[in-house]
Design an enzyme around this catalytic site. Structure first.
Site, PDB file in Angstrom:
ATOM      1  N   HIS A 174       2.263   6.324  12.430  1.00 62.80           N
ATOM      2  CA  HIS A 174       3.670   6.660  12.626  1.00 62.80           C
ATOM      3  C   HIS A 174       3.990   7.955  11.876  1.00 62.80           C
ATOM      4  O   HIS A 174       3.142   8.557  11.208  1.00 62.80           O
ATOM      5  CB  HIS A 174       4.607   5.519  12.193  1.00 62.80           C
ATOM      6  CG  HIS A 174       4.895   5.438  10.735  1.00 62.80           C
ATOM      7  ND1 HIS A 174       6.116   5.046  10.251  1.00 62.80           N
ATOM      8  CD2 HIS A 174       4.111   5.684   9.661  1.00 62.80           C
ATOM      9  CE1 HIS A 174       6.070   5.047   8.927  1.00 62.80           C
ATOM     10  NE2 HIS A 174       4.883   5.425   8.546  1.00 62.80           N
ATOM     11  N   CYS A 206       5.870  11.487   4.375  1.00 63.05           N
ATOM     12  CA  CYS A 206       5.928  10.605   5.556  1.00 63.05           C
ATOM     13  C   CYS A 206       6.286  11.370   6.822  1.00 63.05           C
ATOM     14  O   CYS A 206       6.201  10.814   7.922  1.00 63.05           O
ATOM     15  CB  CYS A 206       6.935   9.481   5.346  1.00 63.05           C
ATOM     16  SG  CYS A 206       6.476   8.405   3.976  1.00 63.05           S
ATOM     17  N   HIS A 212       0.439   9.714   9.991  1.00 67.32           N
ATOM     18  CA  HIS A 212      -0.372   8.941   9.046  1.00 67.32           C
ATOM     19  C   HIS A 212      -0.268   7.493   9.535  1.00 67.32           C
ATOM     20  O   HIS A 212       0.273   7.254  10.617  1.00 67.32           O
ATOM     21  CB  HIS A 212       0.115   9.130   7.598  1.00 67.32           C
ATOM     22  CG  HIS A 212       1.462   8.554   7.334  1.00 67.32           C
ATOM     23  ND1 HIS A 212       2.627   9.163   7.764  1.00 67.32           N
ATOM     24  CD2 HIS A 212       1.849   7.403   6.726  1.00 67.32           C
ATOM     25  CE1 HIS A 212       3.658   8.426   7.400  1.00 67.32           C
ATOM     26  NE2 HIS A 212       3.220   7.345   6.783  1.00 67.32           N
ATOM     27  N   HIS A 245      -0.715   2.877   8.661  1.00 69.37           N
ATOM     28  CA  HIS A 245      -0.688   1.745   7.739  1.00 69.37           C
ATOM     29  C   HIS A 245      -1.346   0.512   8.353  1.00 69.37           C
ATOM     30  O   HIS A 245      -1.405   0.370   9.575  1.00 69.37           O
ATOM     31  CB  HIS A 245       0.762   1.370   7.375  1.00 69.37           C
ATOM     32  CG  HIS A 245       1.514   2.428   6.663  1.00 69.37           C
ATOM     33  ND1 HIS A 245       1.255   2.767   5.360  1.00 69.37           N
ATOM     34  CD2 HIS A 245       2.518   3.256   7.064  1.00 69.37           C
ATOM     35  CE1 HIS A 245       2.074   3.750   4.988  1.00 69.37           C
ATOM     36  NE2 HIS A 245       2.843   4.075   6.005  1.00 69.37           N
ATOM     37  N   ASP A 254      -0.465  -2.804  17.706  1.00 70.68           N
ATOM     38  CA  ASP A 254      -1.775  -2.688  17.057  1.00 70.68           C
ATOM     39  C   ASP A 254      -2.597  -1.547  17.638  1.00 70.68           C
ATOM     40  O   ASP A 254      -2.784  -1.441  18.856  1.00 70.68           O
ATOM     41  CB  ASP A 254      -2.543  -4.000  17.218  1.00 70.68           C
ATOM     42  CG  ASP A 254      -3.802  -4.004  16.350  1.00 70.68           C
ATOM     43  OD1 ASP A 254      -3.757  -3.464  15.235  1.00 70.68           O
ATOM     44  OD2 ASP A 254      -4.822  -4.547  16.813  1.00 70.68           O
ATOM     45  N   HIS A 255      -3.094  -0.685  16.744  1.00 69.04           N
ATOM     46  CA  HIS A 255      -3.866   0.498  17.134  1.00 69.04           C
ATOM     47  C   HIS A 255      -3.069   1.412  18.056  1.00 69.04           C
ATOM     48  O   HIS A 255      -3.624   2.055  18.942  1.00 69.04           O
ATOM     49  CB  HIS A 255      -5.217   0.092  17.742  1.00 69.04           C
ATOM     50  CG  HIS A 255      -6.189  -0.378  16.697  1.00 69.04           C
ATOM     51  ND1 HIS A 255      -6.065  -1.595  16.089  1.00 69.04           N
ATOM     52  CD2 HIS A 255      -7.269   0.222  16.138  1.00 69.04           C
ATOM     53  CE1 HIS A 255      -7.050  -1.736  15.203  1.00 69.04           C
ATOM     54  NE2 HIS A 255      -7.786  -0.665  15.207  1.00 69.04           N
ATOM     55  N   GLU A 292       4.680  -2.777   4.484  1.00 69.27           N
ATOM     56  CA  GLU A 292       4.058  -1.530   4.960  1.00 69.27           C
ATOM     57  C   GLU A 292       2.897  -1.145   4.046  1.00 69.27           C
ATOM     58  O   GLU A 292       1.867  -0.654   4.499  1.00 69.27           O
ATOM     59  CB  GLU A 292       5.111  -0.426   4.970  1.00 69.27           C
ATOM     60  CG  GLU A 292       4.681   0.802   5.723  1.00 69.27           C
ATOM     61  CD  GLU A 292       5.698   1.910   5.623  1.00 69.27           C
ATOM     62  OE1 GLU A 292       6.345   2.203   6.642  1.00 69.27           O
ATOM     63  OE2 GLU A 292       5.861   2.499   4.526  1.00 69.27           O
TER      64      GLU A 292
END
Lengths: 142, 142, 142, 142, 142, 142
Positions: free
Chosen positions: C14, C33, C39, C41, C79-80, C126
């Site tokens: 994100h 951020c 980047h 998480h 996811d991914h 997070e």
């Protein structure tokens, strides 16, 4: 009002099933948790007690005393036991995490009042993914 | 040579005891772990594989494939099972964490070689306080 | 009334930024951020459902069914993935943990009611230091 | 209304005792925690702040700013310190986890309001088994 | 050869400093860890023992016995103590995690041989970020 | 010889793919990890350094200095970055956990020797299930 929490642990076997279900019905409703040969868990128990902080001790309730109480009244009856067969306070109840949280609440509430605190919550982690928490019968009326 | 580790989990019942011991002897040697009504654990399994990094993929072995292999060959046979009664590769062995680590090694070693890696270690955490690790039969000769 | 919690996880990329901000303004407000190259998480999601315990099953809601629902409606979409670019229910929202918790609540509330439970809380960790929790729109009126 | 939580940590020495108790009375009431030569802990602090999500940022309060505030106002005064002897805001208070949670609340409440959020909870884990949480003085009236 | 590991914990105060250093030198070399008023930690200790699996028990060494030994010989002397002032086996040694690991090895090696195992490793986590491990004096010759 | 370990963390985006593969080939080999829009992780890094304990300090290497070195040489280049696009020491390498462990070893080895220690291991946890560890080029010859 401060809330203190004590963690304790126990390792136990259990099975989710109903006597009045066939093996197939049990499997359909409870899945692999109904295995007739049992399975088991490392249960982690969190007991939260609330109350004012006593000025003389800085404690709501002495956490060492609370730990001893939980081990004596609850953990010693569950640890290395079969929850379906050997735990008096689970007799006649389905051995789900939800029912276990309610039963542990009932075992502890009055005893914790004798220590000078008010039981606020009983939470049980059955696995790292699944947990149940009970805040007492008054929570139901809301 | 890089070492990769895959974590998997299973929940199972077991009991530590010997048929040729009386109930009292079992209790003396194995303590509460010998409870005839079983108890259980959330077992956490760490499988470490070593090998050179393949230039084409950056992998020693694809960790997703390794996870699938461990689940198929090991976890599905243990999860929600009774280790003493239902797990073919534990038949005839005391259901200790040590023996479980050795047996899982034997189930996985050749299969992991087919994936292109070398099994380095099988570690099992039975509780947060107790674990066992096996590095294979060659470790014994040192 | 018992509260049950299911944990699920997803790994995603994100970026925190606004189209109507310059790169400098984004950096000033969102810090590192806002990196334009993204980047990511490992997000950990805790969904808490409340309700009475069904006498027939001992469940508020079957935790295996709840897990499947969360994976189907939420995790598979995140996811991914890139939260800013690829997640329909985050479209047009800043990809903050707070907004993610609110959006996941909206995806799950009605579906959980169909399972027979009441959604109580959506919590997202997070990192090990930062988390956000949403208890639904009625919480705001208090 | 969304709730965000920031985790911070500090390592400190302390002792539970009262000046007006003899060494024996201190030992009877506080047990090994009264050791005159001190002992210590890795304290983990969770600060929860609530508020509406700002549409411009997606934040209740910037978690990086919240972290800086907690470190400046609380952690730097406690970390690698003796809680009984060196921490101004604990002066004259028994160094229990309960009192520490209340004192940290008092240090942070107004400062967090300046950041634009409302302090909801201060929780401190003293060990993996023992924790205390304070939800502010209004909680006491319930 | 199988390796088993037992985890135990203790909470203690300590200080890093040298008598033959001035306060300024101590601060320069040891930083905030040299605070004359002490600080402390929740230390987590991992003791690894190796040996063949006894066919009669399935154990390298009974982990319950190993836990009792570690608590008696090590944990009871460290828990809720000041490592610099009150722990006989740390007398005359700088209270670093490295030295603590070496000293605990020396306390345990012979005792573990009496239990029938070979001490392989003593690891201490001082915080979640810092740890030290000692594999014995023979490791030094390699 | 004592082994000390420092934990550090970074949050980054990445993608597993090869330029010389079609999108379909990348998907077949790398699965969802090949998503062209990136995904990301909270990476946890464990750096282990070995050496004798300096009698003057009780340290192998000052863990605070080691932490600063790792943050300066490694973490600041990875944290809140895109590993494929922005990290000089990963340029031209597939962004796998294995390759990341090898590259971080190369960044740190000489620098740690200047601090007076010997780099023993670089371990990276990409998720709670997947990790990679590199023990240096000499390990390959065994």
């Amino acid at each position: 009002m401060v809330f203190i929490t004590r963690r304790e642990q126990f390792n136990a076997a259990h099975r989710l099933f109903r006597d009045d279900f066939s093996e197939e019905e049990n499997l359909r409703v409870f899945g692999k948790c109904s295995n007739p040969n049992w399975h088991g868990h490392n249960y982690t128990l969190f007991v939260t007690v609330k109350g004012p902080v006593a000025p003389q001790t800085g404690f709501v309730v002495n956490l060492a005393s609370l730990g001893r109480l939980i081990r004596e009244k609850v953990v010693e009856k569950l640890d290395h036991r079969n929850i379906n067969l050997e735990v008096p306070f689970m007799s006649g109840r389905l051995a789900s995490t939800e029912n276990l949280a309610v039963a542990i609440w009932e075992e502890l509430e009055e005893e914790i009042r004798k220590l000078g605190g008010i039981l606020h919550s009983v939470r049980i982690n059955e696995t790292e993914n699944n947990s149940a928490e009970y805040l007492g019968p008054e929570q139901e009326k809301e």
